[in-house]
Structure formats: structure tokens, C-alpha cells
Design a protein around this motif. Structure first.
Motif, PDB file in Angstrom:
ATOM      1  N   ILE A 154      12.699  11.328  -5.591  1.00 35.13           N
ATOM      2  CA  ILE A 154      13.107  11.594  -4.200  1.00 35.13           C
ATOM      3  C   ILE A 154      11.872  11.672  -3.300  1.00 35.13           C
ATOM      4  O   ILE A 154      11.830  11.060  -2.227  1.00 35.13           O
ATOM      5  N   LEU A 155      10.849  12.403  -3.748  1.00 32.12           N
ATOM      6  CA  LEU A 155       9.626  12.517  -2.951  1.00 32.12           C
ATOM      7  C   LEU A 155       8.902  11.177  -2.817  1.00 32.12           C
ATOM      8  O   LEU A 155       8.297  10.891  -1.780  1.00 32.12           O
ATOM      9  N   ALA A 156       8.969  10.342  -3.847  1.00 31.62           N
ATOM     10  CA  ALA A 156       8.354   9.012  -3.771  1.00 31.62           C
ATOM     11  C   ALA A 156       9.050   8.161  -2.712  1.00 31.62           C
ATOM     12  O   ALA A 156       8.391   7.473  -1.926  1.00 31.62           O
ATOM     13  N   ALA A 185       2.963   4.733   9.011  1.00 27.30           N
ATOM     14  CA  ALA A 185       1.645   5.329   9.266  1.00 27.30           C
ATOM     15  C   ALA A 185       0.531   4.328   8.961  1.00 27.30           C
ATOM     16  O   ALA A 185      -0.456   4.242   9.698  1.00 27.30           O
ATOM     17  N   ILE A 186       0.669   3.574   7.902  1.00 29.89           N
ATOM     18  CA  ILE A 186      -0.324   2.559   7.540  1.00 29.89           C
ATOM     19  C   ILE A 186      -0.353   1.453   8.590  1.00 29.89           C
ATOM     20  O   ILE A 186      -1.422   1.009   9.017  1.00 29.89           O
ATOM     21  N   TYR A 212       7.205   6.844   0.685  1.00 27.83           N
ATOM     22  CA  TYR A 212       7.135   5.425   1.048  1.00 27.83           C
ATOM     23  C   TYR A 212       7.571   5.225   2.493  1.00 27.83           C
ATOM     24  O   TYR A 212       6.919   4.536   3.276  1.00 27.83           O
ATOM     25  N   ASN A 213       8.686   5.853   2.847  1.00 26.37           N
ATOM     26  CA  ASN A 213       9.232   5.684   4.196  1.00 26.37           C
ATOM     27  C   ASN A 213       8.368   6.344   5.273  1.00 26.37           C
ATOM     28  O   ASN A 213       8.438   5.955   6.437  1.00 26.37           O
ATOM     29  N   THR A 241       0.836  -1.201   0.000  1.00 25.56           N
ATOM     30  CA  THR A 241       0.000   0.000   0.000  1.00 25.56           C
ATOM     31  C   THR A 241       0.875   1.256   0.000  1.00 25.56           C
ATOM     32  O   THR A 241       0.596   2.215  -0.730  1.00 25.56           O
ATOM     33  N   ALA A 242       1.933   1.253   0.797  1.00 22.16           N
ATOM     34  CA  ALA A 242       2.863   2.388   0.812  1.00 22.16           C
ATOM     35  C   ALA A 242       3.551   2.528  -0.540  1.00 22.16           C
ATOM     36  O   ALA A 242       3.773   3.645  -1.023  1.00 22.16           O
TER      37      ALA A 242
END
Length: 171
Positions: A140-142, A152-153, A146-147, A26-27
Motif C-alpha cells: 500500500i505504501l509503495a 514530484a520528479i 509511486y503516485n 524513477t518513481a
């Protein structure tokens, strides 16, 4: 009858949206959405992300949420900063009085050939810096998303699991 309909609808939506994927998957879906959302492919973000979600069988909600993390008030500063950083790296210089020339373009009609010629003359040298800068920025933002999304999930699912102790067949 209503419970049966709700249960069938819930199972259909879960199958379509892949709500019960692993937190990592999901992340990853969210990160792919972020990558598309901040990519240089303006106007195609949602379409490409949804196609990718179906082809890779990813959580569609997470992918679309990632795409729309690029809010309108982020767009101009993000694309400006990434383009200028890439222009600096590539050694591309802005034309003299760039801002003044750009503002002067809008004194002309969009329908005129001169407007489009001058626009291309002014922005043409920035095409590669725009593509490179926003692509690297999106990647970079991806990675960052993800991290941040994965823990959080996991925390959100633990919270939901503790709050909803119902039999499995009702869920």
C-alpha cells in the motif's frame, strides 16, 4: 583536463545510477525501495533492494532512498499497527497480559535458553500476522509513494531544466 575528468566521471555515475530514467521508471524504483523498506524482511532491506535495482537496471539512488524512507521512529509503530491489524483479520488473539509478559522477558539473560523459549512462546502466534500485515502495508505504501513521487520528479526535472540552460556537451 579537469573538465574531461569531471565529464567522464559524470557519465560513469549517470550510467551506474540511471539518473536519466523516465519519471515513471524513477518513481517505480523509489516505490520498490519503499516496498522493501516496509517489508517484513528486517535486516535484508538494503541488500535485497540493491540486488533488485541491479537486476532490473533501475535507478539505484531512488531504490535506496525508498528503502530508507522507513526511519527508525516509524518502525515500531508501523510494525505494531500492521501486525495487530493482520492479527485482528486472521483472528489471532494476543496472550493475556502480553505487554507485562514481554517486559518480564528482559529480566532474563539473552543467552539463556528460557529467554528464547518464552520469547517464541509469546511471539510465535504473531509470525503470520506480522508477515501478512507488514507485506500488505508495504504494498500500500509503495503504491502511495509511486503516485506521490512521479509528479514530484516531473516538477523537479522541469525546475532543474529551467535553471540549467547549458550546452548538452557540458552537462
Amino acid at each position: 583536463m579537469i573538465r574531461l575528468t569531471r565529464a567522464v566521471l559524470r557519465r560513469w555515475l549517470e550510467a551506474l545510477l540511471h539518473i536519466h530514467d523516465t519519471p515513471a521508471r524513477t518513481a517505480g524504483a523509489f516505490a520498490i525501495g519503499v516496498a522493501y523498506g516496509f517489508s517484513p524482511l528486517l535486516g535484508l532491506h538494503t541488500l535485497l533492494a540493491v540486488i533488485t535495482a541491479f537486476v532490473l537496471n533501475l535507478n539505484r539512488v531512488a531504490v535506496v532512498a525508498g528503502v530508507y524512507s522507513n526511519l527508525p521512529w516509524f518502525m515500531a509503530p508501523y510494525y505494531t499497527v500492521t501486525t495487530m491489524a493482520a492479527a485482528w483479520v486472521l483472528g489471532v488473539e494476543l496472550p493475556p497480559h502480553f505487554a507485562h509478559q514481554l517486559a518480564g522477558l528482559f529480566d532474563r539473560s539473552f543467552a539463556s535458553r528460557e529467554f528464547w523459549h518464552r520469547l517464541w512462546t509469546l511471539l510465535g502466534p504473531l509470525v503470520w500476522p506480522y508477515a501478512l500485515g507488514s507485506t500488505l502495508g508495504a504494498l500500500i505504501l509503495a503504491g502511495i509513494s509511486y503516485n506521490l513521487a512521479r509528479p514530484a520528479i516531473i516538477a523537479g526535472r522541469k525546475h532543474l531544466h529551467l535553471r540549467h540552460d547549458t550546452p548538452e556537451e557540458v552537462r
